[in-house]
Structures are given as C-alpha cells and as structure tokens.
Design a protein around this motif. Structure first.
Motif, PDB file in Angstrom:
ATOM      1  N   HIS A 175       0.790  -1.234   0.000  1.00  0.00           N
ATOM      2  CA  HIS A 175       0.000   0.000   0.000  1.00  0.00           C
ATOM      3  C   HIS A 175       0.820   1.281   0.000  1.00  0.00           C
ATOM      4  O   HIS A 175       0.254   2.374   0.000  1.00  0.00           O
ATOM      5  CB  HIS A 175      -0.921   0.017   1.223  1.00  0.00           C
ATOM      6  CG  HIS A 175      -1.945  -1.059   1.243  1.00  0.00           C
ATOM      7  ND1 HIS A 175      -2.518  -1.535   2.413  1.00  0.00           N
ATOM      8  CD2 HIS A 175      -2.520  -1.770   0.233  1.00  0.00           C
ATOM      9  CE1 HIS A 175      -3.395  -2.470   2.124  1.00  0.00           C
ATOM     10  NE2 HIS A 175      -3.406  -2.638   0.817  1.00  0.00           N
ATOM     11  N   GLY A 176       2.139   1.159   0.028  1.00  0.00           N
ATOM     12  CA  GLY A 176       2.983   2.341   0.169  1.00  0.00           C
ATOM     13  C   GLY A 176       3.317   2.572   1.629  1.00  0.00           C
ATOM     14  O   GLY A 176       2.755   1.937   2.537  1.00  0.00           O
ATOM     15  N   ASP A 177       4.245   3.477   1.868  1.00  0.00           N
ATOM     16  CA  ASP A 177       4.685   3.748   3.238  1.00  0.00           C
ATOM     17  C   ASP A 177       3.500   4.035   4.156  1.00  0.00           C
ATOM     18  O   ASP A 177       2.580   4.773   3.794  1.00  0.00           O
ATOM     19  CB  ASP A 177       5.636   4.946   3.267  1.00  0.00           C
ATOM     20  CG  ASP A 177       7.003   4.602   2.694  1.00  0.00           C
ATOM     21  OD1 ASP A 177       7.384   3.411   2.709  1.00  0.00           O
ATOM     22  OD2 ASP A 177       7.687   5.538   2.214  1.00  0.00           O
ATOM     23  N   ILE A 178       3.546   3.451   5.339  1.00  0.00           N
ATOM     24  CA  ILE A 178       2.471   3.625   6.320  1.00  0.00           C
ATOM     25  C   ILE A 178       2.486   5.063   6.832  1.00  0.00           C
ATOM     26  O   ILE A 178       3.485   5.532   7.369  1.00  0.00           O
ATOM     27  CB  ILE A 178       2.646   2.640   7.488  1.00  0.00           C
ATOM     28  CG1 ILE A 178       2.555   1.195   6.984  1.00  0.00           C
ATOM     29  CG2 ILE A 178       1.615   2.903   8.581  1.00  0.00           C
ATOM     30  CD1 ILE A 178       3.045   0.163   7.994  1.00  0.00           C
ATOM     31  N   SER A 179       1.371   5.749   6.659  1.00  0.00           N
ATOM     32  CA  SER A 179       1.286   7.125   7.155  1.00  0.00           C
ATOM     33  C   SER A 179       0.381   7.241   8.375  1.00  0.00           C
ATOM     34  O   SER A 179       0.396   8.269   9.058  1.00  0.00           O
ATOM     35  CB  SER A 179       0.796   8.071   6.056  1.00  0.00           C
ATOM     36  OG  SER A 179      -0.459   7.665   5.563  1.00  0.00           O
ATOM     37  N   ILE A 180      -0.401   6.181   8.651  1.00  0.00           N
ATOM     38  CA  ILE A 180      -1.265   6.174   9.830  1.00  0.00           C
ATOM     39  C   ILE A 180      -1.106   4.827  10.524  1.00  0.00           C
ATOM     40  O   ILE A 180      -1.348   3.768   9.935  1.00  0.00           O
ATOM     41  CB  ILE A 180      -2.746   6.400   9.460  1.00  0.00           C
ATOM     42  CG1 ILE A 180      -2.934   7.772   8.799  1.00  0.00           C
ATOM     43  CG2 ILE A 180      -3.633   6.274  10.693  1.00  0.00           C
ATOM     44  CD1 ILE A 180      -4.271   7.961   8.131  1.00  0.00           C
ATOM     45  N   LEU A 181      -0.691   4.862  11.775  1.00  0.00           N
ATOM     46  CA  LEU A 181      -0.503   3.667  12.586  1.00  0.00           C
ATOM     47  C   LEU A 181      -1.492   3.697  13.734  1.00  0.00           C
ATOM     48  O   LEU A 181      -1.559   4.678  14.472  1.00  0.00           O
ATOM     49  CB  LEU A 181       0.925   3.615  13.127  1.00  0.00           C
ATOM     50  CG  LEU A 181       1.219   2.601  14.228  1.00  0.00           C
ATOM     51  CD1 LEU A 181       1.035   1.169  13.734  1.00  0.00           C
ATOM     52  CD2 LEU A 181       2.631   2.807  14.797  1.00  0.00           C
ATOM     53  N   VAL A 182      -2.257   2.612  13.870  1.00  0.00           N
ATOM     54  CA  VAL A 182      -3.217   2.503  14.970  1.00  0.00           C
ATOM     55  C   VAL A 182      -2.854   1.288  15.814  1.00  0.00           C
ATOM     56  O   VAL A 182      -3.015   0.146  15.384  1.00  0.00           O
ATOM     57  CB  VAL A 182      -4.665   2.384  14.462  1.00  0.00           C
ATOM     58  CG1 VAL A 182      -5.635   2.353  15.648  1.00  0.00           C
ATOM     59  CG2 VAL A 182      -5.010   3.532  13.513  1.00  0.00           C
TER      60      VAL A 182
END
Length: 256
Positions: free
Chosen positions: A86-93
C-alpha cells in the motif's frame, strides 16, 4: 456503519492497524475503508472471512496478515508487507490488547511479562518501525489505544491497567521526539465499549447499570464511537493535536 463525517484527506492513505480483525479493531478497519483508505491489519486469529466481506462491501479488500504481536520480528515483517502493498504507512493505529481479568496473587513473572508484551511493548516497536518512512514523508499520525480503566483505578486486571497508563507516557515521549518531523502521536482513551467480547465475558445487568450511572451521557458506548474519534485523530482535521489523551467514555473521567 454510520458515517457522521467524511475525512477527505484519509482517502488513499496507507493505514496499519494491530488487532484489526475483531471487536473495535474490525470496526476501525471498516471505518478507514469507508473513508477510502488502504488498510492492512494484523490479527492472531483468522480474519480471512472478515477481510473478504470488507472487500465485497467496499471494493477494496484490506490486507490481512496473520501475526502474533508479541513476536516483534513477525510484527515488523507484517508492517513491511503492508508498506510494500500500500505504500509507506502514514497512519498507525495500535489497537490490539488483552484485558484478561486476574487477581494480584495469581500472577507470576511470566504472566506479567506476557501481559505487557501484548498491551504495551508492541506500541513502542511499531512506532520505531514506521518512524523512518514518516520522517521521509514529512508527516504521520500514530494513535495508541489506552483505556479509561487506569484513570478510574479499576481493580481486577492490574497488569492491563498498568500497561494502559504506560501507553499515555509513551505517547507523550514519542510526540516530543517525533514532532519536529510533523509526526503526531496521540492516545485514544476509550471507556467501557460494549463489544461482543465484553457482553459475553464480563457485562452483567447489574454491572452495566452501575457503570451507566457513572456516565454523564446515559447511553453505552459502541464501536462506532471509538472509530469516529480515531478517524479524527488520524486526519489533518486534528493537525495541531499531539501528545494528547483523548477520552471517549461518556463522561466518567475528566482530564485537564
């Protein structure tokens, strides 16, 4: 799923969720999909059918990666798979947790370490893993799930309560360390959310009544209440919020 608001900037974002295949986590996965995000999640139990259902409903199947989050190497590998897909993770939960009940007397060192390895340790190493890419992008949002149980001083699961208190401290330290790179780190502090697990294991008629009396708002929390708050913290709608603990509990505890 009820959508009260659309966060346009979440469309196309790469999101990674721990424990995203059941309970609140499953609702989070669906909530981000509904906003047009690309979602990957880890779950120890099989969530293949859930992922397929979400794909049918939204036309974008979330990436389900089987993983035990106590295995940090496996967790880091799953995050690499997410970034590749998906591409670099920009939101981490950081959502995954285990609020197993226990007494003070019955826990030994191994039990204590197992609890923290689920409820606190992954939050540190997932942040460590995403930080380099977020720095390159010049932005990012990390949302760490804490719990109002530590603000209430609840008994019966002290290892979990201790971990959840630690999460707010970790959140504030990471927010300070990463803020210069426009990476926001916030804690979300849910109250008693009546997931199916809670209803099956611990919710009694008397307990529900007693807890509702403590709330200002006389309605029990459901997964959607937590999803909406998470989407807000992930979106640039909250762009100047960091190092905060956002409580969503119907008004039992107060911060500030």
């Amino acid at each position: 799923m009820q959508t009260y608001a659309t966060f346009h900037d979440l469309k196309g974002k790469s999101v990674f969720i721990t424990g995203g295949g059941s309970g609140i986590g499953a609702a989070l996965t669906e909530g981000f999909l509904a906003q047009g995000a690309k979602v990957a999640f880890v779950q120890r139990s099989d969530a293949t059918d859930f992922a397929a259902d979400m794909g049918d409903k939204y036309g974008r199947r979330p990436l389900f990666i089987p993983c035990d989050i106590t295995d940090i190497d496996a967790l880091k590998s799953a995050m690499a798979q997410s970034a590749e897909a998906h591409g670099d993770i920009s939101i981490l939960v950081n959502n995954a947790a285990n609020d197993q009940r226990h007494s003070l007397e019955e826990y030994d060192v191994a039990d204590w370490e197992k609890s923290l390895n689920i409820n606190l340790r992954p939050h540190y190493f997932t942040a460590q893993t995403v930080a380099p890419a977020m720095k390159r992008m010049g932005e990012g949002a990390i949302i760490n799930f804490s719990s109002a149980s530590y603000l209430m001083g609840n008994a019966g699961f002290s290892s979990y309560v201790a971990a959840k208190a630690g999460i707010t401290g970790l959140t504030r330290a990471l927010a300070r360390e990463l803020g210069a790179h426009n990476i926001r780190v916030n804690a979300l502090v849910p109250g008693w959310v009546l997931t199916q697990k809670q209803l099956d294991k611990w919710a009694t008629e008397e307990g529900l009544k007693e807890h509702l009396e403590k709330q200002c708002l006389k309605e029990h929390l459901v997964e959607q209440d937590i999803v909406d708050a998470t989407l807000f913290l992930a979106s640039k709608t909250s762009r100047m919020m960091t190092s905060q603990a956002l409580v969503v509990d119907g008004g039992v505890v107060m911060t500030g």
